[in-house]
Design a protein around this motif. Structure first.
Motif, PDB file in Angstrom:
ATOM      1  N   SER A  63       5.669   5.585   3.652  1.00  0.00           N
ATOM      2  CA  SER A  63       6.563   4.467   4.790  1.00  0.00           C
ATOM      3  C   SER A  63       6.043   3.559   4.491  1.00  0.00           C
ATOM      4  O   SER A  63       6.823   2.575   5.531  1.00  0.00           O
ATOM      5  N   GLY A  64       5.321   3.167   3.542  1.00  0.00           N
ATOM      6  CA  GLY A  64       5.278   1.985   3.416  1.00  0.00           C
ATOM      7  C   GLY A  64       4.834   1.630   1.732  1.00  0.00           C
ATOM      8  O   GLY A  64       4.398   2.130   1.000  1.00  0.00           O
ATOM      9  N   ILE A  65       4.675   0.504   1.421  1.00  0.00           N
ATOM     10  CA  ILE A  65       3.469  -0.343   0.664  1.00  0.00           C
ATOM     11  C   ILE A  65       1.778  -1.029   1.303  1.00  0.00           C
ATOM     12  O   ILE A  65       2.301  -2.296   1.858  1.00  0.00           O
ATOM     13  N   LEU A  66       0.725  -0.659   1.191  1.00  0.00           N
ATOM     14  CA  LEU A  66      -0.320  -0.743   0.966  1.00  0.00           C
ATOM     15  C   LEU A  66      -0.925  -1.915  -0.003  1.00  0.00           C
ATOM     16  O   LEU A  66      -1.433  -1.360  -0.850  1.00  0.00           O
ATOM     17  N   ILE A  67      -1.406  -3.247   0.711  1.00  0.00           N
ATOM     18  CA  ILE A  67      -1.197  -4.217  -0.638  1.00  0.00           C
ATOM     19  C   ILE A  67      -3.180  -4.717   0.029  1.00  0.00           C
ATOM     20  O   ILE A  67      -3.339  -4.532   1.204  1.00  0.00           O
ATOM     21  N   ASN A  68      -4.154  -4.459  -0.921  1.00  0.00           N
ATOM     22  CA  ASN A  68      -5.404  -5.365  -0.502  1.00  0.00           C
ATOM     23  C   ASN A  68      -5.782  -5.926  -1.736  1.00  0.00           C
ATOM     24  O   ASN A  68      -6.472  -5.570  -2.713  1.00  0.00           O
ATOM     25  N   VAL A  69      -5.732  -7.249  -2.266  1.00  0.00           N
ATOM     26  CA  VAL A  69      -5.356  -7.808  -2.891  1.00  0.00           C
ATOM     27  C   VAL A  69      -5.800  -9.413  -2.767  1.00  0.00           C
ATOM     28  O   VAL A  69      -4.975 -10.166  -2.011  1.00  0.00           O
ATOM     29  N   LEU A  70      -7.238  -9.688  -3.394  1.00  0.00           N
ATOM     30  CA  LEU A  70      -7.676 -11.106  -2.502  1.00  0.00           C
ATOM     31  C   LEU A  70      -8.116 -11.125  -0.973  1.00  0.00           C
ATOM     32  O   LEU A  70      -8.175 -10.476  -0.621  1.00  0.00           O
TER      33      LEU A  70
END
Length: 402
Positions: A63-70
């Motif tokens: 369903s999507g792209i999860l991003i946790n960066v900085l």
């Protein structure tokens, strides 16, 4: 309610398919977000700022792209972008610049990339800009501090050097974590295939055998740029470590000089104390039959001075000798090598020469009898191996004249 409760509220900003902000800092329950976007509660743990998570991650879901960066915690979909805690963060200036850049890239739509890749490119560009900004600040601070340490070394500068070293170590860890997160995605064809959200929405999902070059080039370009930042920060970190080692050497040298000065002072004090022995002896109320001698005072004073000078000179020479031995005792060339080691070395050298002579004789014999394609007998699988007993026998020597 705990932080892991599905009913906990999350604050997020939503951008629509045209790049316009649809909702600003809206409050949504975890359960609503999971049901609306097809996520699991464990997926939101990576983007919930109230859950400690120091490892950068890029997760691909259907369903999507999860991003946790900085500073970025986002979910990218095929027609929307959810920015979690984008407002009210620690550095609002960075977030504001990122949101404006994201809106601009999504509104222009001049690139041939799909919506999710344009959003992903904007997020990675913001991350790279944050890394380079922090790198520039660290480089400036480190250069000024190292230049100041060349002139003078004091407690305050050493404390600043320790703090800068900690900041460099943390920045290096974060940069390596970002590179590792991107590398894991690049090495997984399954994750990259899931990131083609627009194709999946249009009914043409990608698989591992599909052409994924478009996304792969995007991620590899970002990975190379992060590697450049890593190389530069590693160089700065190495300079700081080298400076710390040099500072420690200088401090150790100064400490040794102070100890040597203390020892010299103690030696001079010992010499003076030795000369006061006569003062103590003749200061007692005892008859020595030298009271009326006109030369006794001068003779005894001369003896006291000579003794003091002799003790001081002997002590200083002994100190100098001990310091020279301390520096060169570990690598003294005057010490004779151990006879046990010499015997082993000679035995090894003799066996090595025997092996070479035997191999040369066999090579010459095989060369004139039947040439072989193998340059050495030991390479030939059909050749007879050398007998270990032959290594203990002396080689045959030809007589002169033959």
């Amino acid at each position: 309610m705990t932080q892991l409760s599905p009913n906990i509220l999350l604050r997020c900003t939503i951008l629509d398919s045209h790049g316009s902000i649809k909702t600003i800092s809206g409050l949504f329950r975890k359960s609503d977000l999971c049901s609306r976007h097809g996520l699991e509660p464990r997926d939101l743990r990576k983007i919930d700022s109230r859950v400690p998570n120091l490892v950068p991650t890029i997760l691909a879901r259907r369903s999507g792209i999860l991003i946790n960066v900085l500073h970025i915690r986002a979910m990218v979909k095929s027609d929307a972008v959810l920015l979690f805690d984008s407002y009210g963060a620690a550095d609002s200036r960075v977030h504001s610049a990122f949101v404006q850049n994201l809106e601009h890239n999504l509104c222009l739509n001049t690139s041939s990339l799909p919506y999710e890749f344009r959003a992903l490119e904007s997020i990675l560009a913001s991350v790279l800009e944050a890394l380079r900004s922090e790198l520039g600040w660290l480089r400036l601070v480190v250069d000024d501090l190292l230049e100041a340490l060349e002139d003078d070394i004091d407690r305050e500068k050493l404390r600043m050097l320790l703090q800068i070293s900690k900041k460099l170590n943390g920045f290096l860890s974060r940069s390596r974590g970002i590179k590792l997160a991107v590398t894991e995605v690049v090495e997984s064809d399954e994750d990259m295939a899931l990131m083609y959200l627009t194709d999946a929405k249009l009914g043409n999902p990608r698989d591992e055998q599909s052409n994924l070059e478009e996304l792969e080039l995007l991620l590899e370009s970002f990975e190379k740029q992060v590697e450049e930042v890593l190389a530069e920060i590693e160089q700065i970190y190495a300079n700081v470590n080298n400076t710390q080692e040099i500072v420690e050497l200088i401090l150790d040298s100064n400490r040794n000089r102070l100890l040597a000065l203390d020892l010299r002072t103690s030696i001079v004090t010992l010499g003076v104390s030795t000369s006061t022995l006569f003062v103590g002896l003749f200061g007692m109320n005892l008859t020595s039959h030298l009271e009326e001698d006109p030369y006794a005072f001068y003779i005894l004073s001369g003896i006291a001075y000579v003794m003091a000078i002799a003790v001081v000179v002997a002590g200083l020479r002994r100190l100098s000798k001990l310091r020279r031995i301390g520096l060169s005792s570990s690598a003294s060339f005057d010490n004779k090598p151990d006879e046990h080691h010499i015997s082993h070395a000679r035995a090894w050298w003799w066996r090595e020469n025997q092996f070479r002579v035997i191999r040369r004789e066999r090579n010459s014999a095989m060369k004139y009898t039947h040439p072989s394609p193998y340059p050495y007998p030991e390479h030939n699988p059909n050749a007879t191996p050398l007998d270990p007993a032959e290594l203990n026998t002396e080689p045959k020597r030809e007589k002169k004249g033959k």
